[in-house]
Design a protein around this motif. Structure first.
Motif, mmCIF file in Angstrom:
data_model
loop_
_atom_site.group_PDB
_atom_site.id
_atom_site.type_symbol
_atom_site.label_atom_id
_atom_site.label_comp_id
_atom_site.label_asym_id
_atom_site.label_seq_id
_atom_site.Cartn_x
_atom_site.Cartn_y
_atom_site.Cartn_z
ATOM 1 N N TYR A 217 -1.097 -10.500 10.833
ATOM 2 C CA TYR A 217 -0.648 -10.339 9.449
ATOM 3 C C TYR A 217 -1.209 -11.415 8.530
ATOM 4 O O TYR A 217 -1.384 -12.568 8.908
ATOM 5 N N ASP B 173 5.383 2.761 8.678
ATOM 6 C CA ASP B 173 4.353 2.345 7.729
ATOM 7 C C ASP B 173 4.792 1.169 6.859
ATOM 8 O O ASP B 173 3.955 0.374 6.415
ATOM 9 N N ASP C 43 3.314 -2.563 6.905
ATOM 10 C CA ASP C 43 3.544 -3.562 5.867
ATOM 11 C C ASP C 43 5.004 -3.991 5.945
ATOM 12 O O ASP C 43 5.898 -3.171 6.208
ATOM 13 N N ASP D 288 -0.024 4.866 1.096
ATOM 14 C CA ASP D 288 -0.237 5.218 2.499
ATOM 15 C C ASP D 288 1.068 5.460 3.268
ATOM 16 O O ASP D 288 1.026 5.866 4.418
ATOM 17 N N HIS E 204 0.829 -1.203 0.000
ATOM 18 C CA HIS E 204 0.000 0.000 0.000
ATOM 19 C C HIS E 204 0.871 1.264 0.000
ATOM 20 O O HIS E 204 0.836 2.069 0.926
ATOM 21 N N LYS F 233 1.942 -2.006 13.234
ATOM 22 C CA LYS F 233 1.477 -2.958 12.216
ATOM 23 C C LYS F 233 1.818 -2.499 10.791
ATOM 24 O O LYS F 233 0.953 -2.443 9.902
ATOM 25 N N THR G 3 0.982 -8.041 5.505
ATOM 26 C CA THR G 3 0.147 -6.853 5.607
ATOM 27 C C THR G 3 -1.049 -7.155 6.499
ATOM 28 O O THR G 3 -1.625 -8.247 6.441
ATOM 29 N N GLU G 4 -1.418 -6.183 7.304
ATOM 30 C CA GLU G 4 -2.563 -6.335 8.192
ATOM 31 C C GLU G 4 -3.862 -5.933 7.501
ATOM 32 O O GLU G 4 -4.949 -6.306 7.930
ATOM 33 N N LYS G 5 -3.733 -5.202 6.394
ATOM 34 C CA LYS G 5 -4.912 -4.701 5.685
ATOM 35 C C LYS G 5 -5.640 -5.849 4.996
ATOM 36 O O LYS G 5 -5.034 -6.846 4.598
ATOM 37 N N ARG G 6 -6.925 -5.702 4.816
ATOM 38 C CA ARG G 6 -7.777 -6.809 4.371
ATOM 39 C C ARG G 6 -8.121 -6.751 2.891
ATOM 40 O O ARG G 6 -8.903 -7.553 2.411
ATOM 41 N N ASP G 7 -7.543 -5.824 2.127
ATOM 42 C CA ASP G 7 -7.965 -5.673 0.736
ATOM 43 C C ASP G 7 -7.064 -6.407 -0.246
ATOM 44 O O ASP G 7 -7.150 -6.210 -1.436
ATOM 45 N N CYS G 8 -6.192 -7.266 0.229
ATOM 46 C CA CYS G 8 -5.282 -7.998 -0.663
ATOM 47 C C CYS G 8 -5.930 -9.339 -1.019
ATOM 48 O O CYS G 8 -6.690 -9.893 -0.242
#
Length: 354
Positions: free
Chosen positions: A326, A273, A300, A172, A169, A298, A346-351
């Motif tokens: 992660y 980040d 990336d 960001d 990401h 957290k 990555t902790e984000k859920r859009d992958c």
């Protein structure tokens, strides 16, 4: 099925090294240990200049064919350059060529005995990967390392651009860590990709390479730091080579002292980040030294996963155990041997964004 080394032990054909240097030294050492005779060494036509390597004349490919007839080829150098890969393919079109896997760091060898001894660890690491492509990459890497057959190396590849666009990401990122910064390539790429970028902490232990890092990143929001990322503050012995033979535990004559630093100290007052770890076999120690920052922010992560044979299972299992939030992805870029294997977290859920 036999691994490469067992197959070579049973092969009665002459075996020649293709290339010289650190990689050839390591391959020769394994061959000697396993009773595999090396009959000669050659370089690409135009690069053989009548010199000697380990007492053997360095032949051209043409000379090697004239002298030995049919023979097996052990590729003894690394490359991701398209023109070099094309030359390797041309050699492989005329003679049976293998790509042996010898460790960049440490002493473990990825052979069938190693795979069998750690089979449960490999299975556990594969199971925690997030998508099918990651599992396919995992399987392909094992085949590359175990058998060394060139056709495996073209499977399940991605590019850095694809990885950033589908997993990470960069839009960001404000504060980044570049560990094993080399001469600044990653920093320049981040400056191009990250519109909100404020600062990159670029850590590089090799003194000569650090000077290039400073020069190449002048004018960018980069803080160059001459040190080795570690799990505590202490003075380390660093083998300087300006290449992948460098490292804090790499054997060699050019050892100098370098300061080991704990990453958490660097980010005491900064929100991380994105963190990139490419530290020549010290990835686990570096991660341990940044555990507080990772738990707090957290970020990336990009973690090189190829310097030690055990990295392929040890690093994913460590990340999942200590940072369970992660999602883990494995990707590999084109090149030989099976290097440039990246574990993305990555902790984000859009992958993954395709």
């Amino acid at each position: 099925m036999n691994d490469l080394w067992t197959a070579l032990q049973k092969d009665s054909s002459p075996i020649l090294l293709y290339g010289m240097g650190n990689g050839a030294d390591k391959i020769l050492s394994v061959c000697k240990r396993k009773g595999i005779e090396i009959s000669g060494v050659f370089a690409s036509d135009g690069f053989a200049r009548g010199n000697l390597y380990r007492g053997m004349p360095v032949l051209s490919f043409r000379e090697a064919k004239e002298r030995f007839g049919d023979f097996r080829v052990l590729l003894s150098f690394a490359s991701s350059r398209p023109e070099v890969l094309e030359t390797i393919s041309l050699v492989a079109g005329e003679r049976t060529l293998y790509v042996p896997d010898v460790p960049v760091a440490g002493e473990n060898l990825f052979d069938k005995d190693f795979l069998d001894a750690h089979m449960q660890d490999f299975k556990r690491a594969r199971e925690i990967l997030e998508d099918d492509l990651s599992k396919d990459v995992f399987d392909t890497v094992i085949s590359c390392k175990l058998y060394g057959e060139l056709h495996f190396f073209d499977r399940n590849l991605s590019t850095e651009e694809e990885d950033f666009n589908t997993i990470l990401h960069p839009g960001d990122y404000r504060i980044c860590g570049d560990f094993g910064a080399y001469s600044g390539d990653t920093a320049k790429d981040l400056a191009r990709r990250c519109p909100l970028l404020q600062q990159i902490l670029s850590v590089e232990p090799d003194a000569k390479t650090f000077l290039r890092l400073q020069k190449n990143t002048a004018g960018l929001p980069v803080l160059p730091i001459h040190a080795a990322l570690w799990d505590k503050e202490e003075t380390l012995l660093f083998t300087s080579g300006g290449n992948r033979g460098s490292g804090v535990d790499a054997p060699g004559k050019k050892q100098t002292e370098v300061q080991g630093i704990c990453g958490d100290r660097l980010f005491e007052k900064l929100h991380a980040d994105y963190l990139k770890f490419d530290v020549e076999g010290a990835e686990l120690r570096a991660l341990q030294g940044l555990s507080g920052t990772i738990l707090r922010d957290k970020p990336d992560l990009l973690i090189s996963c190829y310097h030690r044979p055990e990295d392929l299972f040890l690093l994913p299992l460590y990340v999942k155990k200590h940072f369970p939030f992660y999602r883990l992805y494995l990707r590999r870029h084109r090149g030989v041997p099976a290097w440039d294997i990246n574990l993305y977290a990555t902790e984000k859920r859009d992958c993954v964004r395709l």
